[in-house]
Design a protein around this motif. Structure first.
Motif, PDB file in Angstrom:
ATOM      1  N   VAL A 186       0.788  -1.267   0.020  1.00 45.57           N
ATOM      2  CA  VAL A 186       0.012  -0.028  -0.013  1.00 45.57           C
ATOM      3  C   VAL A 186       0.661   1.296   0.121  1.00 45.57           C
ATOM      4  O   VAL A 186       2.056   1.421   0.128  1.00 45.57           O
ATOM      5  CB  VAL A 186      -1.016   0.174   1.224  1.00 45.57           C
TER       6      VAL A 186
ATOM      7  N   THR B  81      -9.938   0.392  -1.977  1.00 44.45           N
ATOM      8  CA  THR B  81      -9.219   1.249  -2.235  1.00 44.45           C
ATOM      9  C   THR B  81      -9.236   1.594  -3.866  1.00 44.45           C
ATOM     10  O   THR B  81      -9.642   0.560  -4.391  1.00 44.45           O
ATOM     11  CB  THR B  81      -7.713   0.900  -1.805  1.00 44.45           C
ATOM     12  N   PRO B  82      -8.899   2.755  -4.182  1.00 41.95           N
ATOM     13  CA  PRO B  82      -8.278   3.909  -3.393  1.00 41.95           C
ATOM     14  C   PRO B  82      -9.438   4.688  -2.587  1.00 41.95           C
ATOM     15  O   PRO B  82     -10.589   4.469  -2.774  1.00 41.95           O
ATOM     16  CB  PRO B  82      -7.654   4.836  -4.473  1.00 41.95           C
TER      17      PRO B  82
ATOM     18  N   VAL C 220      -5.294   6.449   0.818  1.00 44.99           N
ATOM     19  CA  VAL C 220      -4.672   5.008   0.616  1.00 44.99           C
ATOM     20  C   VAL C 220      -4.897   4.552  -0.616  1.00 44.99           C
ATOM     21  O   VAL C 220      -5.904   4.439  -1.216  1.00 44.99           O
ATOM     22  CB  VAL C 220      -5.453   4.334   1.791  1.00 44.99           C
ATOM     23  N   THR C 221      -3.774   4.112  -1.335  1.00 44.21           N
ATOM     24  CA  THR C 221      -3.996   3.280  -2.396  1.00 44.21           C
ATOM     25  C   THR C 221      -3.137   1.823  -2.450  1.00 44.21           C
ATOM     26  O   THR C 221      -2.346   1.891  -1.619  1.00 44.21           O
ATOM     27  CB  THR C 221      -3.286   4.141  -3.596  1.00 44.21           C
ATOM     28  N   SER C 222      -3.612   1.057  -3.357  1.00 42.18           N
ATOM     29  CA  SER C 222      -3.029  -0.214  -3.307  1.00 42.18           C
ATOM     30  C   SER C 222      -2.961  -0.899  -4.509  1.00 42.18           C
ATOM     31  O   SER C 222      -3.814  -0.753  -5.524  1.00 42.18           O
ATOM     32  CB  SER C 222      -3.794  -1.206  -2.285  1.00 42.18           C
TER      33      SER C 222
END
Length: 316
Positions: free
Chosen positions: A179, A279-280, A261-263
Motif C-alpha cells: 500500500v 481502495t483507493p 490510501v492506494t494499493s
C-alpha cells in the motif's frame, strides 16, 4: 413550539432490547419536552440512512439512533451531508458499542435515554471516506475484515467473544498488502498488515489502541502496522491491547487531518465495522461536524481539544 424527536431503532439489536423498552424511551423523551415518533429499521440496506434523511427534511430537532455501531453509522450518513443538522442521541445495543463507550453512554437502554433527556451535548468529529461517512473507525487489511466476517447470529449469542474466536480462526491467513498511505506530514509505501484510523480511543472494545485520540480536534489517529511474521504480529496485537505499541519500530502512529490510501491489489475498507468499499480511498476528518448528546461529566478532559466550558451545552 415543542421540539420534535425521531427515534430510529434496530428492532433486533441486543436481543430486541430497544423494541421491549420503546414505550419507556418515548416517555422519557416526552417528559424532556419532545414530541416523539419512532421508526423500526428493516433488513433492507440503507433503511436507517433514508429514514434519517427524511427526519432532517421534516425538520426534526433530535434524531436518536438506537442499535449497534452499524445502525448509528447509517443514521449519521443520512445526516452528515445536510446543511442544517439535528442533534443526535444514541442508545447502544450492539456488540462492541465503541462510539457509545467514547461518549460514556451506558448500554442500559433507559439510562442511555436519560442522558439524552439531560440535554448535555458535545460537537464531535466524524470521518468521510470518499462519499461515505463514519463515526469511530476506518481501516483496511485482513484484520479489519473481522467485523463483517462474523455472522450476526454468532454476535448475538456470544457478543464480543465472537470476534475473538473469529480472529483466532483467521490468524493463519493474515498477510501483508502493498500500500501507499499518505498523511499530513509524510507517507508510508510498502507492505502493511493493516491500517486503522481512529476518531475515538475505543477500537474493537479496547481503549488504548489510539491512546491520545481526541473527540473534537479535527485529526485522525492513524496506525499502520508494517509487514511482520506471525509471532511478531501476535506480539504487536498484545502490546496494542495495553497501549504499548505506538513506539514499536514496525508501527506508525501519527495524527492527520487527511489520509489517502492506494494499493496495487484489492484492499477492502472497514467503516464502523461494516464493509465501506475498497481502495483507493481518501479519508477526511470533518471537525466538530455533528453534535451528540453525551455523559459529559464522565468524559476525561484529555479526550477533548476544546475546554469543557466552551464545548458542552445544555438545552433548556
Amino acid at each position: 413550539m415543542k421540539k420534535r424527536a425521531r427515534v430510529i431503532y434496530n428492532p433486533t439489536s441486543g436481543r430486541e432490547l430497544i423494541k421491549k423498552n420503546l414505550a419507556d424511551v418515548l416517555q422519557i423523551l416526552e417528559n424532556a419536552g419532545y414530541v416523539t415518533s419512532a421508526h423500526a429499521t428493516t433488513p433492507e440496506a440503507g433503511d436507517a440512512k433514508r429514514e434519517a434523511e427524511l427526519a432532517v427534511a421534516d425538520g426534526y430537532d433530535l434524531v436518536v439512533a438506537a442499535g449497534g455501531d452499524g445502525t448509528i453509522n447509517e443514521v449519521i450518513n443520512g445526516i452528515a451531508e445536510q446543511p442544517s443538522r439535528p442533534k443526535v442521541g444514541i442508545i447502544p445495543t450492539g456488540t462492541t458499542n465503541d462510539f457509545a463507550r467514547a461518549l460514556h453512554v451506558p448500554r442500559d437502554v433507559i439510562k442511555a435515554t436519560e442522558i439524552i433527556a439531560a440535554g448535555q451535548s458535545v460537537a464531535m468529529d466524524i470521518g468521510k471516506a470518499n462519499d461515505t461517512y463514519f463515526i469511530n473507525i476506518g481501516g483496511g487489511g485482513r484484520l479489519t475484515e473481522l467485523t463483517y466476517d462474523v455472522p450476526s447470529k454468532l454476535k448475538t449469542m456470544l457478543g464480543q467473544l465472537a470476534y475473538y474466536l473469529k480472529g483466532i480462526e483467521m490468524l493463519p491467513s493474515f498477510k501483508a498488502t502493498k500500500v501507499k498511505i499518505e498523511y499530513d506530514d509524510g507517507f508510508f509505501e510498502g507492505e502493511a498488515m493493516f491500517f486503522l484510523l481512529g476518531l475515538t480511543n475505543s477500537i474493537g472494545g479496547f481503549e488504548k489502541i489510539a491512546p491520545d485520540a481526541k473527540l473534537d480536534d479535527g485529526k485522525f489517529s492513524l496506525i499502520v502496522v508494517k509487514k511482520v511474521n506471525l509471532p511478531e504480529f501476535i506480539r504487536l496485537i498484545t502490546l496494542a491491547i495495553r497501549g504499548d505499541h505506538i513506539k514499536e519500530p514496525n508501527v506508525i502512529y501519527v495524527k492527520s487531518e487527511k489520509v489517502v490510501v492506494t494499493s496495487e491489489e484489492k484492499m477492502l475498507i472497514n467503516l464502523d465495522g461494516e464493509l465501506g468499499g475498497e481502495t483507493p480511498m481518501t479519508f477526511q476528518n470533518l471537525n466538530q461536524h455533528i453534535e451528540f448528546f453525551a455523559n459529559v461529566e464522565e468524559i476525561p478532559a484529555s479526550d477533548l481539544d476544546v475546554k469543557y466550558e466552551e464545548q458542552f451545552t445544555i438545552d433548556q
